[in-house]
Design an enzyme around this catalytic site. Structure first.
Site, PDB file in Angstrom:
ATOM      1  CG  HIS A  85       5.660   0.931   0.741  1.00  0.00           C
ATOM      2  ND1 HIS A  85       4.989  -0.179   1.208  1.00  0.00           N
ATOM      3  CD2 HIS A  85       6.516   1.288   1.723  1.00  0.00           C
ATOM      4  CE1 HIS A  85       5.442  -0.481   2.420  1.00  0.00           C
ATOM      5  NE2 HIS A  85       6.363   0.402   2.755  1.00  0.00           N
ATOM      6  CG  HIS A 106       5.193   4.271   5.871  1.00  0.00           C
ATOM      7  ND1 HIS A 106       4.763   4.363   4.572  1.00  0.00           N
ATOM      8  CD2 HIS A 106       5.926   3.130   5.942  1.00  0.00           C
ATOM      9  CE1 HIS A 106       5.217   3.320   3.882  1.00  0.00           C
ATOM     10  NE2 HIS A 106       5.929   2.562   4.692  1.00  0.00           N
ATOM     11  CG  HIS A 147      10.567   2.593   5.130  1.00  0.00           C
ATOM     12  ND1 HIS A 147      10.654   2.407   3.773  1.00  0.00           N
ATOM     13  CD2 HIS A 147       9.360   2.092   5.492  1.00  0.00           C
ATOM     14  CE1 HIS A 147       9.556   1.815   3.333  1.00  0.00           C
ATOM     15  NE2 HIS A 147       8.748   1.602   4.366  1.00  0.00           N
ATOM     16  CD  GLU A 148       8.115   1.373   9.060  1.00  0.00           C
ATOM     17  OE1 GLU A 148       6.940   1.752   8.991  1.00  0.00           O
ATOM     18  OE2 GLU A 148       8.572   0.428   8.360  1.00  0.00           O
TER      19      GLU A 148
END
Lengths: 425, 120
Positions: A149, A143, A139-140
Site C-alpha cells: 500500500h 498486491h 489494486h489487488e
C-alpha cells in the site's frame, strides 16, 4: 454461504503466496496465467462482465510492465498463477474472513490469489454507484505482483477505495513502483514517426500539431510526449487504426512536406502506399488513376527494396533511405538519388564516439518534432543525431554525428506489449 | 445465481448480519490498528493464525493512532476522535498497510541476487 467454501477448502485450495516479508518479491516469469474460479463467481455481475473486467485489470498492468497475462480455463488449478474468486465471511478456505458489507472489500496474497468480498456491491466501470470491480481488481493485482500500500495521491495502491470518475489509470508512481520489480518494457520497433496534422484553434487560426507513433509487428502506440507515456489503452492493431496499409511489419514512413507537397507514404517490402490524412485511410489510386500500392522502384527510382527504414529531411528536401550499411539521399524535387549516393551510413552519420554506431540494419530513423532531432533506432537502443543546437553549443561535434547509444526505454516510457487475447479491449 | 428463500426475493436486501461491524469504540479501533499493521505488531497474515492478534495499549496505542492519522492527513493527536474513526470505517483493502520488520532469519548463502532486483 451458498458458495460452499468448505468444499473448496477440502479440495486443498489454500492461499498460496507469501505474506509480506516472505521470500520472493516478484514473479520470475513473464507470462502469468489467471482464472476466475467458476465455483466462486460474483453473485451480482454476469460471468461475462466479471471476466471482461478482470481481463481489463490485468491488461492495464501489462500496458506498463513487460508482463503478459493470459486467462487459462484449461490447466489444472494448481498450475494457474493467479486465481480470483468471490466469497463471503469465511470463504474459499482463506484464513482471513471477510467482514460483511462495508469496510474490507477484497484482499490478495503476494504472488498468490485474490478474494473479493461478495457482500460488497461491486459494479462495472461504467456505473457511478457501488464499488468499481475494475478499480479493486487493479489494486489487488498490484498486491499479487508485489506492491504494498501507499498513501500517495493518485496511486491505485492507496488502501482505501476512493470513488472517483469511472475512468482511472495507473499513475506515474504505480508505473515506477511495478517497474522496480519487473523492469521497463524493452523492444525494437519497425518504424517510428511524428504525424503532423493541422487544426484550427478557437480563433480560427491553423495550428500545426504532431503526435509520435511507434509501430511494432501488427500493433502501434501513440506516444504522448507531453506526458511522457503512451496513450491510455494502447497498443492498438494497425488494422484498426490505419485502414488500407499493410497490417504488420511496416518498414518505413515518410512525410514529404514542402510548400507545394504534403504526402505521406508507408513502405513495406518492395511496395509503398500513400495515406490520405484527411480521409484517414490509404489511397487506392493516384491522380492519374494508377492504383496503390506501387513498386518502390517505380515511385522512387534508384531506391532498393525491401528497405530498412527512411525519413524525410525538411531542410534539405531529401528522403534518406537506409538499406543494410548504406544510405541513399533522394531528391524529392528531381525524383532521383543524389549523384554521390549511396554512401555508408557511417560516412553520412559518423559516430561522435568511435565505434558507437549502429553501422547497419537500422530498425527506424525518424525526425522528432518534440526534440527537434533525428533519432536512429536499432534493437532496444537509440542514437540521437547532432542537430544545429548541439553544434552551436559544441562546435567540435561532427555534422550529422551520432551521439552514443542509449536505451529507448530511458527516453520513451512504457511502450509495452499486451497479451494478444486482450488486444481488442 | 443467488439463492432466494422468499418468493418475492425480499431477501435480496443484505441481511444485517452481513453488514461489517463499524469501528466505533476503543476495542474495535485496537483491532483495526493491529489487523492493518499500524500497531507495530505485524498483523497475522498467514494460513494458520495462532490466537487473536496482539492489540496495542496505552502509549503504543496512541503512537499507532498517530501513525494512522499522519498517513491519512489527519491531525496527529493520538486521540481516537470522530475523524479518525471515520477514516477507519472507509471501505478498504484487507491487505495490511505497514510493511513488517525484516525477518530475523540468518543471511542467505551467497549467490545470484533475485532476478527482479538485478534486472536493471
Amino acid at each position: 454461504s451458498p458458495r460452499a467454501p468448505l468444499s473448496l477448502s477440502r479440495r486443498g485450495w489454500q492461499p498460496r503466496g507469501y505474506p509480506d516479508g516472505g521470500a520472493a518479491q516478484a514473479f520470475s516469469k513473464r507470462t502469468l496465467s489467471w482464472r476466475l474460479l467458476g465455483e466462486a463467481l460474483s453473485s451480482q455481475l454476469s460471468v461475462a462482465d466479471q471476466r471482461r473486467i478482470v481481463a481489463l485489470a490485468f491488461r492495464m498492468w501489462s500496458e506498463v510492465t513487460p508482463l503478459d497475462f493470459r486467462e487459462d480455463l484449461a490447466a489444472p488449478g494448481a498450475a494457474v498463477d493467479i486465481k480470483l474468486g468471490f466469497g463471503r465471511g469465511r470463504h474459499l478456505g482463506c484464513p482471513r474472513a471477510f467482514d460483511g458489507s462495508g469496510q474490507e472489500f477484497a484482499h490478495a496474497w503476494r504472488l498468490g490469489d485474490i478474494h473479493f468480498d461478495d457482500d460488497e456491491h461491486f459494479t462495472p466501470p461504467t456505473s457511478d454507484t457501488g464499488i468499481s470491480l475494475l478499480k479493486v481488481a487493479v489494486h489487488e493485482i498490484g498486491h499479487v505482483l508485489g506492491l504494498p500500500h501507499t498513501y500517495r495521491t493518485g496511486s491505485i495502491m492507496q488502501p482505501n477505495y476512493i470513488p472517483q470518475e469511472p475512468a482511472f489509470e495507473l499513475d506515474w508512481s504505480d508505473r515506477k513502483a511495478i517497474q522496480k520489480l519487473y523492469g521497463s518494457c524493452e523492444g525494437s520497433f519497425d518504424t517510428a514517426f511524428d504525424w503532423i496534422r493541422k487544426e484550427r484553434n478557437q480563433y480560427g487560426e491553423v495550428m500545426v500539431r504532431f503526435s509520435t507513433y511507434f509501430f511494432r509487428n501488427s500493433w502501434y502506440w501513440l506516444y504522448e510526449n507531453r506526458n511522457n507515456r503512451t496513450r491510455y489503452g494502447d497498443p492498438i492493431q494497425i488494422l484498426t487504426g490505419w485502414p488500407g496499409i499493410p497490417t504488420h511489419n511496416i518498414d518505413a514512413f515518410v512525410h514529404i512536406w514542402t510548400w507545394k507537397r504534403d504526402e505521406r507514404y508507408f513502405f513495406q517490402g518492395n511496395q509503398y502506399w500513400r495515406y490520405d490524412s484527411d480521409k484517414d485511410q490509404a489511397l487506392t489510386e493516384d491522380e492519374q488513376g494508377k492504383s496503390y500500392p506501387k513498386l518502390i522502384s517505380e515511385g522512387f527510382p534508384g531506391i532498393p527494396s525491401p528497405l530498412d527504414t527512411a525519413f524525410y529531411d525538411r531542410r534539405q528536401k531529401l528522403i534518406y533511405f537506409f538499406k543494410e550499411s548504406l544510405v541513399f539521399a533522394f531528391d524529392v524535387n528531381r525524383n532521383r538519388v543524389l549523384n554521390s549516393y549511396p554512401k555508408r551510413i557511417t560516412e553520412v552519420f559518423p559516430a561522435v564516439i568511435p565505434q558507437n554506431h549502429p553501422f547497419r540494419n537500422i530498425d527506424s530513423a525518424y525526425y522528432s518534432y518534440a526534440y527537434n532531432s533525428i533519432f536512429f533506432f536499432k534493437g532496444n537502443a537509440y542514437w540521437k543525431v547532432v542537430n544545429d543546437k548541439d553544434k552551436q553549443q559544441n562546435s567540435w561535434l561532427p555534422a550529422n554525428g551520432l551521439f552514443p547509444k542509449k536505451f529507448i526505454s530511458e527516453k520513451w516510457f512504457d511502450v509495452c506489449d499486451v497479451h494478444i487475447s486482450t488486444l481488442n479491449m | 445465481e443467488s439463492l432466494f428463500h422468499s418468493r418475492d426475493r425480499s431477501d435480496l436486501e443484505p441481511s444485517p448480519l452481513r453488514q461489517a461491524k463499524p469501528i466505533a469504540d476503543l476495542h474495535a479501533a485496537q483491532r483495526f490498528l493491529s489487523r492493518y499493521g499500524w500497531s507495530g505488531v505485524w498483523a497475522a497474515w498467514g494460513p494458520s493464525p495462532e490466537g487473536p492478534p496482539e492489540t496495542p495499549k496505552g502509549a503504543a496505542l496512541a503512537e499507532a493512532v498517530r501513525r494512522f492519522q499522519r498517513a491519512n492527513a489527519l491531525p496527529a493527536s493520538g486521540e481516537l476522535d470522530a475523524a479518525t474513526l471515520a477514516a477507519m470505517n472507509r471501505p478498504r483493502c484487507g491487505v495490511p498497510d505497514m510493511r513488517p520488520p525484516p525477518p530475523s532469519a540468518p543471511p542467505s548463502p551467497p549467490g545470484p541476487p533475485p532476478r527482479a532486483r538485478s534486472r536493471r
